[in-house]
Design a protein around this motif. Structure first.
Motif, PDB file in Angstrom:
ATOM      1  N   SER A   1      11.640 -76.244  11.538  1.00 48.64           N
ATOM      2  CA  SER A   1      11.803 -75.213  12.571  1.00 48.64           C
ATOM      3  C   SER A   1      10.791 -75.365  13.701  1.00 48.64           C
ATOM      4  O   SER A   1       9.772 -76.045  13.559  1.00 48.64           O
ATOM      5  CB  SER A   1      11.667 -73.823  11.945  1.00 48.64           C
ATOM      6  N   ASP A   2      11.059 -74.696  14.822  1.00 46.42           N
ATOM      7  CA  ASP A   2      10.195 -74.827  15.999  1.00 46.42           C
ATOM      8  C   ASP A   2       8.876 -74.076  15.856  1.00 46.42           C
ATOM      9  O   ASP A   2       7.983 -74.245  16.684  1.00 46.42           O
ATOM     10  CB  ASP A   2      10.923 -74.367  17.261  1.00 46.42           C
ATOM     11  N   ASP A   3       8.721 -73.240  14.824  1.00 49.91           N
ATOM     12  CA  ASP A   3       7.428 -72.618  14.610  1.00 49.91           C
ATOM     13  C   ASP A   3       6.468 -73.562  13.864  1.00 49.91           C
ATOM     14  O   ASP A   3       5.280 -73.296  13.756  1.00 49.91           O
ATOM     15  CB  ASP A   3       7.563 -71.303  13.845  1.00 49.91           C
ATOM     16  N   ILE A   4       7.015 -74.691  13.368  1.00 54.53           N
ATOM     17  CA  ILE A   4       6.191 -75.722  12.725  1.00 54.53           C
ATOM     18  C   ILE A   4       5.823 -76.798  13.736  1.00 54.53           C
ATOM     19  O   ILE A   4       4.664 -77.197  13.849  1.00 54.53           O
ATOM     20  CB  ILE A   4       6.929 -76.339  11.515  1.00 54.53           C
TER      21      ILE A   4
ATOM     22  N   GLN B   1       4.268 -72.822  21.983  1.00 54.23           N
ATOM     23  CA  GLN B   1       3.924 -71.715  21.102  1.00 54.23           C
ATOM     24  C   GLN B   1       2.559 -71.937  20.448  1.00 54.23           C
ATOM     25  O   GLN B   1       1.812 -70.985  20.223  1.00 54.23           O
ATOM     26  CB  GLN B   1       4.978 -71.575  19.994  1.00 54.23           C
ATOM     27  N   LYS B   2       2.248 -73.207  20.118  1.00 54.84           N
ATOM     28  CA  LYS B   2       1.022 -73.525  19.390  1.00 54.84           C
ATOM     29  C   LYS B   2       0.111 -74.421  20.222  1.00 54.84           C
ATOM     30  O   LYS B   2       0.576 -75.181  21.075  1.00 54.84           O
ATOM     31  CB  LYS B   2       1.361 -74.256  18.070  1.00 54.84           C
TER      32      LYS B   2
ATOM     33  N   ASP C   1       1.937 -80.852  15.556  1.00 54.97           N
ATOM     34  CA  ASP C   1       2.264 -79.616  16.266  1.00 54.97           C
ATOM     35  C   ASP C   1       3.262 -79.886  17.390  1.00 54.97           C
ATOM     36  O   ASP C   1       4.051 -79.018  17.750  1.00 54.97           O
ATOM     37  CB  ASP C   1       0.986 -79.010  16.864  1.00 54.97           C
TER      38      ASP C   1
ATOM     39  N   GLU D   1       7.046 -78.499  17.848  1.00 55.57           N
ATOM     40  CA  GLU D   1       7.881 -78.435  19.052  1.00 55.57           C
ATOM     41  C   GLU D   1       8.168 -79.851  19.532  1.00 55.57           C
ATOM     42  O   GLU D   1       7.430 -80.790  19.215  1.00 55.57           O
ATOM     43  CB  GLU D   1       7.186 -77.602  20.134  1.00 55.57           C
TER      44      GLU D   1
ATOM     45  N   ARG E   1      15.730 -80.886  13.705  1.00 50.24           N
ATOM     46  CA  ARG E   1      16.183 -79.498  13.475  1.00 50.24           C
ATOM     47  C   ARG E   1      17.383 -79.438  12.519  1.00 50.24           C
ATOM     48  O   ARG E   1      17.346 -78.711  11.527  1.00 50.24           O
ATOM     49  CB  ARG E   1      16.558 -78.840  14.809  1.00 50.24           C
TER      50      ARG E   1
ATOM     51  N   GLN F   1      -0.685 -76.821  26.765  1.00 43.01           N
ATOM     52  CA  GLN F   1      -0.033 -75.666  26.134  1.00 43.01           C
ATOM     53  C   GLN F   1       0.434 -74.660  27.185  1.00 43.01           C
ATOM     54  O   GLN F   1       1.554 -74.139  27.108  1.00 43.01           O
ATOM     55  CB  GLN F   1      -1.005 -74.987  25.164  1.00 43.01           C
TER      56      GLN F   1
END
Length: 605
Positions: free
Chosen positions: A483-486, A383-384, A458, A488, A477, A377
């Motif tokens: 989306s990229d918040d779900i 992000q996650k 993730d 990557e 996408r 990470q």
């Protein structure tokens, strides 16, 4: 890929170590006076013999069992080698999980199948079987006796299948048997698998004698074979109850908020296996009676054999009811003992010691894998926290049998129940990018629609460079609108091992000794292995059919009969004329043509 930092945490005690390949097969078993020292010796930089070099190419995981002495380790090693027949000791063992015979009694016309996990309380399970061959043989016998359907998907047909033509199916698909009669046969099979077979054996014996008296010797021989197979089954189920050397030992240990309970299985005085059960521990809510009850009901409810004695470290509150239930299941007395001293007490201490060592090892392993994910990470600015990572790869050869593979890692470790494979259906020729688009579209459509037990990860890892990454971004996408918040998306290119990341113009180069890079390489290689294995399976099946098609006198019906009987082309190659003549429609002349035709073709598998 073995993580050396985990190996260094092995206990400095005597025991055996068990090496697994990426498919979960036991490939080598060894003993050691000092487990840590012995296992680490495999991974130092000194010159190794050729066998060890080849072995280490396949090893992806190592487990251990602690003993009190090197002598005990030697005995345990011998027992486990006989049980698993590992490839690098003597022979390769086919699988790690033992098979069960499963019957879905909810179906109108159930069929008998092999399963390696207990998935539903609506399905009747019988086993486990140490020998995979035994489970298949029992199903074969029951199918022959009761003519159960073999087809996976039951649809009504105008004419019967090949099994119906050769009198091995009752003709469910053409309404030749009623539901009531079929379920009567299923109930009879359930009784047989439960050990209640006296009436059926008596019936088969009478039919065999009647056929012999009427000089129908082939029919009598078939009854004889069925009788022999059934008696073999029940010899396994009804091991002499007077043999006090058949017993199981169940004990547990606690470490922080984790618990492990193990059952060690002793048959004829030798330890032949062990089962592990992990659970979350809370001091306020822990219930030992519930733990032991669940393990006993779970393991013995479907077992083909219950020993005369079960040894526990503590008495559960319901010990009398457990003994009564076990006795009823077994058909004769089963006792539960709680030893305070002597040899049986030493067995309990042995199991407790192993469970604690396993908990200690697992805690270290979880900490190391968590560090890898944190490193990943941080290094890739994700992000996650990448708790769930899925890797994707395409496997094809000249555009033939193109397949896609999806592997899943949970908390840095393979989650093989979530591996998925796909035949590429809509792309002609060689176009890796379009194949990757199809693979991702089908996989994530399943995830979004909650089909096929597919989860949204993730992090997505694509095997390839920038263009492969762009193909993945386009599907995930633009088409699927994830989306990229779900999740990557990244890709890894093989030559330079560069990491390409969405919205990052330059590739990321991680240090060669980076834990994060090693994890990504492991996932990438696992996806490649999984896809390649599926591709080779499809290719081998096609080659087998093609070779048989080239032999004069072999049509579709005989081809299926041959493969159903011999299972593989290699078995046909080494069959005798007499064995081939057992297949309906094959005489000595045609049998000779088959053997000549197969042996004239080089390089088949």
């Amino acid at each position: 890929m073995i993580d050396n930092s985990i190996i260094t945490k092995f206990p400095e005690q005597p025991g055996i170590y068990i090496m697994f390949d990426s498919a979960g097969n036991v490939i080598y078993i060894g003993k050691a006076l000092n487990l840590k020292k012995r296992v680490n010796s495999y991974f130092n930089k000194s010159v190794k013999d050729i066998k060890t070099q080849i072995l280490l190419k396949y090893v992806t995981d190592i487990q251990f069992i602690v003993t009190d002495s090197e002598t005990e380790a030697y005995i345990l090693e011998d027992s486990y080698i006989k049980r698993y027949s590992p490839r690098f000791n003597i022979r390769l063992k086919d699988d790690k999980r033992y098979p069960y015979i499963a019957i879905n009694t909810v179906d109108d016309f159930p069929r008998l199948t092999i399963q390696r996990r207990i998935l539903s309380d609506k399905i009747k399970y019988f086993g486990p079987f140490i020998a995979n061959r035994a489970a298949h043989k029992i199903i074969e016998v029951l199918n022959d006796i009761f003519k159960f359907r073999r087809c996976k998907n039951l649809t009504r047909q105008e004419r019967g299948c090949l099994y119906y033509d050769i009198k091995k199916c009752a003709g469910v698909c053409i309404n030749k048997i009623t539901k009531e009669k079929y379920l009567q046969n299923i109930n009879q099979a359930l009784k047989i698998l439960s050990g209640k077979s006296e009436d059926l054996i008596k019936f088969i014996e009478e039919e065999m004698r009647a056929a012999a008296e009427k000089q129908r010797f082939e029919e009598a021989a078939e009854y004889r074979d069925k009788l022999f197979a059934l008696k073999e089954l029940f010899n396994y189920q009804k091991i002499d109850s007077a043999d006090t050397e058949n017993f199981d030992v169940i004990a547990y240990s606690i470490l922080d908020d984790s618990g492990c309970c193990q059952k060690f299985i002793y048959r004829l005085g030798k330890m032949v296996g062990n089962e592990q059960y992990f659970f979350n521990y809370n001091q306020e809510t822990f219930d030992y009676t519930e733990l032991i009850s669940r393990i006993i009901f779970q393991t013995y409810n479907t077992s083909m054999f219950i020993p005369q004695e079960i040894i526990l470290q503590e008495p559960p509150e319901n010990i009398e009811s457990l003994e009564n239930w076990l006795t009823a299941k077994r058909g004769s007395k089963t006792i539960i003992t709680i030893p305070q001293k002597g040899k049986k007490y030493e067995f309990i201490e042995f199991v407790k010691k192993n469970t604690y060592e396993i908990l200690t090892y697992n805690k270290i392993k979880i900490k190391i894998t968590a560090n890898k994910l944190t490193d990943l990470q941080t290094s890739l600015y994700l992000q996650k926290y990448p708790k769930i990572i899925q890797g994707f790869d395409i496997s094809n050869y000249s555009g033939d049998h193109s397949v896609g593979a999806a592997v899943c890692f949970f908390n840095g470790l393979p989650s093989k129940s979530e591996y998925r494979k796909y035949k590429i259906k809509n792309v002609e020729g060689i176009d890796d990018y379009q194949m990757m688009r199809e693979l991702l579209l089908r996989h994530f459509t399943n995830a979004l629609e909650n089909k096929n037990s597919v989860r949204v990860p993730d992090l997505v890892l694509i095997d390839g460079g920038r263009q492969h990454l762009n193909a993945a971004i386009d599907i995930i996408r633009n088409h699927l609108k994830i989306s990229d918040d779900i999740l990557e998306i990244i890709s890894i290119a093989k030559k330079e091992e560069l990491i390409f990341k969405e919205n990052c113009s330059e590739p990321i180069e991680l240090p060669k000794n980076s834990q994060a890079l090693r994890l990504l390489q492991y996932i990438r290689d696992e996806a490649h292995r999984f896809g390649l294995a599926y591709h080779q399976t499809l290719h081998s099946q096609t080659m087998t059919l093609s070779i048989l098609d080239s032999i004069k006198g072999i049509g579709e019906k005989r081809k299926i009969l041959l493969l159903n009987y011999f299972k593989s082309l290699k078995n046909i190659q080494f069959a005798t004329i007499e064995q081939l003549c057992k297949i309906p429609g094959i005489n000595k002349k045609l049998a000779g043509q088959i053997l000549d035709g197969i042996k004239s073709i080089d390089n088949f598998n």
